[in-house]
Design a protein around this motif. Sequence first.
Motif, PDB file in Angstrom:
ATOM      1  N   GLN A 198       6.352  46.488 -14.219  1.00  0.00           N
ATOM      2  CA  GLN A 198       7.012  45.698 -13.512  1.00  0.00           C
ATOM      3  C   GLN A 198       7.520  46.227 -11.698  1.00  0.00           C
ATOM      4  O   GLN A 198       7.816  44.989 -10.891  1.00  0.00           O
ATOM      5  N   LYS A 199       7.714  46.923 -12.020  1.00  0.00           N
ATOM      6  CA  LYS A 199       8.398  47.614 -10.945  1.00  0.00           C
ATOM      7  C   LYS A 199       6.913  47.160  -9.705  1.00  0.00           C
ATOM      8  O   LYS A 199       7.878  47.192  -8.337  1.00  0.00           O
ATOM      9  N   GLN A 200       5.595  47.912 -10.505  1.00  0.00           N
ATOM     10  CA  GLN A 200       4.733  48.170  -9.385  1.00  0.00           C
ATOM     11  C   GLN A 200       4.259  46.516  -8.859  1.00  0.00           C
ATOM     12  O   GLN A 200       4.110  45.807  -8.352  1.00  0.00           O
ATOM     13  N   LEU A 201       4.180  45.403  -9.875  1.00  0.00           N
ATOM     14  CA  LEU A 201       4.322  43.932 -10.169  1.00  0.00           C
ATOM     15  C   LEU A 201       5.076  43.420  -8.827  1.00  0.00           C
ATOM     16  O   LEU A 201       5.130  42.864  -8.396  1.00  0.00           O
ATOM     17  N   THR A 202       6.281  43.943  -8.893  1.00  0.00           N
ATOM     18  CA  THR A 202       7.395  43.690  -7.883  1.00  0.00           C
ATOM     19  C   THR A 202       7.554  43.711  -6.232  1.00  0.00           C
ATOM     20  O   THR A 202       7.191  42.826  -5.243  1.00  0.00           O
ATOM     21  N   ALA A 203       6.513  45.096  -6.063  1.00  0.00           N
ATOM     22  CA  ALA A 203       6.107  45.437  -5.283  1.00  0.00           C
ATOM     23  C   ALA A 203       5.047  44.041  -4.490  1.00  0.00           C
ATOM     24  O   ALA A 203       5.307  44.610  -3.163  1.00  0.00           O
ATOM     25  N   MET A 204       4.268  44.160  -5.069  1.00  0.00           N
ATOM     26  CA  MET A 204       3.444  44.163  -5.213  1.00  0.00           C
ATOM     27  C   MET A 204       3.535  42.439  -4.291  1.00  0.00           C
ATOM     28  O   MET A 204       2.854  41.848  -3.306  1.00  0.00           O
ATOM     29  N   HIS A 205       3.724  41.734  -5.468  1.00  0.00           N
ATOM     30  CA  HIS A 205       4.585  40.209  -4.774  1.00  0.00           C
ATOM     31  C   HIS A 205       5.295  40.477  -3.822  1.00  0.00           C
ATOM     32  O   HIS A 205       5.302  39.632  -2.343  1.00  0.00           O
ATOM     33  N   ARG A 206       6.382  41.183  -3.774  1.00  0.00           N
ATOM     34  CA  ARG A 206       7.431  41.055  -2.536  1.00  0.00           C
ATOM     35  C   ARG A 206       6.321  41.329  -1.259  1.00  0.00           C
ATOM     36  O   ARG A 206       6.504  40.405  -0.341  1.00  0.00           O
ATOM     37  N   TRP A 207       5.168  42.498  -0.955  1.00  0.00           N
ATOM     38  CA  TRP A 207       4.080  42.331  -0.079  1.00  0.00           C
ATOM     39  C   TRP A 207       3.313  41.193   0.280  1.00  0.00           C
ATOM     40  O   TRP A 207       3.357  41.324   1.376  1.00  0.00           O
ATOM     41  N   ARG A 208       3.102  40.580  -0.881  1.00  0.00           N
ATOM     42  CA  ARG A 208       2.300  39.565  -0.680  1.00  0.00           C
ATOM     43  C   ARG A 208       3.320  38.108   0.068  1.00  0.00           C
ATOM     44  O   ARG A 208       2.358  37.249   0.602  1.00  0.00           O
TER      45      ARG A 208
END
Length: 447
Positions: A198-208
């Motif tokens: 979930q942390k990785q998904l959150t970081a990816m969505h934030r950078w996108r």
Amino acid sequence: MALVSQSELAGKIIKLTAMRLDTKLPWLTEAIHLPECSFDLKQTSGTDGSRLCWNTEEVFKTYAEDPVLLERRYLHLILHLLYLHPYRRKKETEYLWWLACDLLTEYRIDRMNIAGFERPVPVGRSRIYRKLKEEKVVLQEHSLALWLEKLKPEMIKELENVFRRDEHAYWRQMEASLPSEQRIRREKMPDQVVVGLQKQLTAMHRWRTVFESLELRKSEHRRQKGGSAGDVEEMIVLQKERGYDYRQFLQQFAVTGEERCLDMDSFDYIPYDYSRRMYERLVLLEPLEYKEVRRLSDLVIAIDTSGSCSGEIVRRFLEETWSILNTEGQFFRKMNIHVIQCDCVIQEHEQITCEEEWKEYLDKITVKGGGDTDFTPVFRLVEKLQKNGRLKNLKGLLYFTDGDGIYPTERPEYETAFVFLNEALKKGKPPAWAHSLTLDLCEETTT
């Protein structure tokens, strides 16, 4: 007086580096200051997808050698995150994908006209850029990785010495396709694994999200500066390098209108809540049923159906276009899309007003034509549609083609973009007043 630890001192240097870079690239402010940083003597400098990991000794050495060199290293890591490089590898060989990302990242930085950065571009990098241009390699990570596969090991080693700036081993745990949030909830995974994913998904969505706002931020910055010419003009439009982002391009054609929906932004909750509590059947205020939004209204999609554009290539273009037009909130509920097939004459003209009609058109479409290419009939038809009121809010026209044909001599009042599947299929050069867009889609996917 308390002594400052090495990590604290390195942190101060990196913070100063970020501030200096911010003054040079103000439209990247959010991206520059977004990631957290960690410092350690044992780790190598790089990014793990959310943090910037710094080796303290390397920070001290680089800063002492040249503070601007550390700025460039910092920007290199930020671009890796903006392009989601730690998350995106699928089929490419790992070390070739890493090198392709580094090469393209350095190319993007060299295309920026940043005060204090290396000018002119050093011979080693400049020679590679010329070679890529001569061989007509699409400047996109996947295409570069395919190009690198053909090189000899000694050439790969030379490129790594020229372009590698950070450690990519951090990427290994994220390069595999991340599971969706729905899959995380559905499958039984240890709590620690779930938290990490979930942390990785959150970081990816934030950078996108940050990435998608860059063009708007750049435009706002240019307006604040009065639109004056200068080094900002050389700032590369990031999304163009991996295939032009249709969503951003189409948004400039949006118009303001009202859509039937609850406009909670204009709703004052206090009197509404008061009336519900104090009166049994009396409500003082209801939410507005219409909301003012900016969306696409009218759009013309023209298709070159000359002999050089096969049916499969045209179909691929339409599928790619629909994947974007189908995005929620892109169009008004009642759309007005005109799809025109043309070689040297108009072969077919369809008007589409809703999603169902578009899907029906895709199911039954047949490419008609096969003759020579003349773009002018489409523009004459569009002018006729504007005069008779069938295109009242037209802001732009997309013309899918290989570019080899007769172009109009005069610029129309609406924006025009000639769209190419990839550089290999690009045969002609559009006029200066038109946009030239390349989707960078592999030709083999259409066969």
